[in-house]
Design a protein around this motif. Structure first.
Motif, PDB file in Angstrom:
ATOM      1  N   TYR A 290     -13.078 -19.331  51.459  1.00  0.00           N
ATOM      2  CA  TYR A 290     -13.449 -18.843  50.128  1.00  0.00           C
ATOM      3  C   TYR A 290     -13.854 -19.996  49.211  1.00  0.00           C
ATOM      4  N   ARG A 291     -13.118 -21.103  49.281  1.00  0.00           N
ATOM      5  CA  ARG A 291     -13.449 -22.244  48.426  1.00  0.00           C
ATOM      6  C   ARG A 291     -14.844 -22.783  48.751  1.00  0.00           C
ATOM      7  N   LEU A 292     -15.170 -22.859  50.045  1.00  0.00           N
ATOM      8  CA  LEU A 292     -16.509 -23.281  50.448  1.00  0.00           C
ATOM      9  C   LEU A 292     -17.548 -22.308  49.904  1.00  0.00           C
ATOM     10  N   GLY A 293     -17.260 -21.016  50.012  1.00  0.00           N
ATOM     11  CA  GLY A 293     -18.204 -20.010  49.545  1.00  0.00           C
ATOM     12  C   GLY A 293     -18.437 -20.065  48.048  1.00  0.00           C
ATOM     13  N   ILE A 294     -17.377 -20.281  47.285  1.00  0.00           N
ATOM     14  CA  ILE A 294     -17.513 -20.397  45.826  1.00  0.00           C
ATOM     15  C   ILE A 294     -18.399 -21.591  45.484  1.00  0.00           C
ATOM     16  N   SER A 295     -18.190 -22.704  46.179  1.00  0.00           N
ATOM     17  CA  SER A 295     -18.999 -23.896  45.945  1.00  0.00           C
ATOM     18  C   SER A 295     -20.470 -23.626  46.251  1.00  0.00           C
ATOM     19  N   ALA A 296     -20.744 -22.944  47.370  1.00  0.00           N
ATOM     20  CA  ALA A 296     -22.130 -22.646  47.756  1.00  0.00           C
ATOM     21  C   ALA A 296     -22.786 -21.705  46.748  1.00  0.00           C
ATOM     22  N   ALA A 297     -22.052 -20.678  46.328  1.00  0.00           N
ATOM     23  CA  ALA A 297     -22.614 -19.713  45.380  1.00  0.00           C
ATOM     24  C   ALA A 297     -22.919 -20.365  44.038  1.00  0.00           C
ATOM     25  N   ARG A 298     -22.039 -21.254  43.580  1.00  0.00           N
ATOM     26  CA  ARG A 298     -22.267 -21.935  42.302  1.00  0.00           C
ATOM     27  C   ARG A 298     -23.481 -22.856  42.407  1.00  0.00           C
ATOM     28  N   GLU A 299     -23.603 -23.552  43.526  1.00  0.00           N
ATOM     29  CA  GLU A 299     -24.748 -24.452  43.698  1.00  0.00           C
ATOM     30  C   GLU A 299     -26.050 -23.655  43.776  1.00  0.00           C
ATOM     31  N   ALA A 300     -25.978 -22.449  44.337  1.00  0.00           N
ATOM     32  CA  ALA A 300     -27.158 -21.600  44.436  1.00  0.00           C
ATOM     33  C   ALA A 300     -27.472 -20.904  43.118  1.00  0.00           C
TER      34      ALA A 300
ATOM     35  N   SER B 102     -18.766 -14.352  41.843  1.00  0.00           N
ATOM     36  CA  SER B 102     -17.752 -13.403  41.397  1.00  0.00           C
ATOM     37  C   SER B 102     -17.126 -12.670  42.572  1.00  0.00           C
ATOM     38  N   ASN B 103     -17.946 -12.265  43.523  1.00  0.00           N
ATOM     39  CA  ASN B 103     -17.434 -11.530  44.682  1.00  0.00           C
ATOM     40  C   ASN B 103     -16.451 -12.365  45.493  1.00  0.00           C
ATOM     41  N   ILE B 104     -16.779 -13.639  45.680  1.00  0.00           N
ATOM     42  CA  ILE B 104     -15.899 -14.503  46.480  1.00  0.00           C
ATOM     43  C   ILE B 104     -14.624 -14.834  45.704  1.00  0.00           C
TER      44      ILE B 104
END
Length: 413
Positions: free
Chosen positions: A200-210, A217-219
């Motif tokens: 999840y932490r990796l996903g939040i980082s990727a979504a913010r960078e994108a 929000s979903n992650i």
């Protein structure tokens, strides 16, 4: 309704996590008191005290803090410390604590052998990640955790080890975020909580960078749900509120409805009934505001029926079975049996609500259906729910229908 003291929330949450009724809790306290030679009041009086303590009406006095600590295998300070809770952390503070310490998505320094990635590759990956989500609808986490993390790792390597223009790079980051969300969800279903959090932490980082606020929000909401269930419900509430803050006024209605649902659940786990019920209302209002918007594919499952199930689960968690049972019964009567794990999980909540409503015979019938349906599902989440249902049913073991369930499924006890 005023906010419950931190110690009252802890007492209730730890008891429910054990799958114990308040009667079971009294029994555990008496057993530990007997071992120490401590005299106890009459059992019904102790049960009334437990109800009062969990409601925050008055704080336990000696020797009860010591006995509680022994029952839960912890120390008194962990249970009864910091009675004056600080306010929730701000979203910025929550994100600062959640984001990975190192850049996990930076490009490899060696450019040798790189190839150029185009949108065709992104489209292919988008289909694969959605296929993984659909597989999660019918398979348990133990069956999917290996493939899920291989797919996630491959997507990260594709992004880091190759070249792409800005548009493709942003789209690839979104795909990584989607993979991280479903991989984290699958890991949590398999009981691999640490792996889920890291994903999840990796996903939040990727979504913010994108720059994808809806995905972020979903992650965050998925992480909030995990933490509220397995960790500190207060931290879960902070994460859920942060997931809500990540959305924009133009975000899809389903995203806003789901974020409010996560907030409602975390508040219910905290024991904050007023905030939980208010958040359920916000979720319903948000979903009603969907006017032809095209939501992201990962929100395909968010609909009025699923929101009703969450509403019923919130009322079950708050021990309000008269609100929970009709909602669950109505939705589950038409629920797709092909989604056996989800149906089994929801039946487990209906069984608990029926137990709380003092309907042991109907609870036993519901539990039997749940047990038959989930027999071959490789899901740690399901295993934990089965354990809770059977432990709760044990209070009514003198009822023939209940006894038949408890003796007929010894392998799950």
């Amino acid at each position: 309704m005023t906010r419950l003291p931190a110690w009252a929330v802890r007492l209730r949450t730890k008891r429910l996590d054990k799958g114990w009724s308040q009667k079971d809790m009294a029994k555990e306290i008496v057993e530990h008191a007997d071992a120490l030679g401590v005299r106890m009041p009459e059992r019904n009086s102790l049960i009334r005290s437990i109800k009062g303590w969990e409601a925050g009406e008055h704080r336990p006095r000696h020797p009860y803090p010591m006995l509680y600590a022994r029952v839960f295998g912890t120390d008194e300070e962990a249970l009864f410390g910091d009675p004056l809770e600080p306010s929730y952390r701000s979203p910025a503070e929550v994100l600062a604590a959640v984001m990975p310490e190192h850049d996990l998505l930076g490009p490899e320094s060696d450019a040798h052998g790189r190839r150029r990635i185009d949108m065709g590759t992104v489209t292919d990956l988008s289909g694969r990640v959605h296929g993984l989500r659909l597989a999660d609808d019918v398979l348990g986490g133990d069956d999917l955790i290996g493939p899920a993390f291989r797919e996630l790792d491959a997507a990260v390597r594709l992004y880091r080890e190759n070249t792409h223009d800005e548009t493709v790079g942003r789209a690839l980051l979104g795909i990584i975020g989607e993979y991280a969300q479903i991989a984290g969800w699958i890991a949590s279903d398999a009981g691999q909580e640490h792996q889920a959090v890291q994903s999840y932490r990796l996903g939040i980082s990727a979504a913010r960078e994108a720059g994808d606020h809806t995905l972020e929000s979903n992650i965050l909401g998925s992480l909030a749900y995990l933490v509220a269930n397995t960790g500190d419900p207060r931290e879960g509430a902070e994460l859920a509120l942060t997931s809500l803050d990540a959305l924009k006024p133009w975000s899809p209605a389903r995203a806003r409805a789901l974020a409010w649902d996560r907030v409602a659940w975390a508040h219910a786990r905290e024991g904050n009934a007023q905030a939980a019920i208010r958040s359920l209302g916000e979720s319903e209002t948000a979903l009603a505001g969907e006017y032809g918007q095209e939501p992201p594919s990962y929100l395909y499952w968010v609909n009025a029926g699923e929101l009703q199930i969450m509403e019923a689960r919130v009322f079950t968690e708050l021990r309000r079975p008269l609100r929970a049972v009709p909602l669950l019964t109505k939705v589950l009567d038409r629920y797709d049996a092909a989604h056996a794990r989800e149906l089994s999980l929801y039946l487990s909540w209906l069984a608990v609500a029926l137990i709380d409503a003092n309907e042991p015979e109907e609870a036993a019938r519901t539990a039997r259906r749940m047990l038959d349906l989930c027999a071959d599902i490789a899901s740690d989440r399901m295993t934990q729910r089965v354990r809770i249902v059977l432990q709760r049913l044990n209070v009514y073991q003198d009822v023939p229908e209940v006894r038949a369930v408890l003796t007929g499924y010894p392998f799950t006890a």
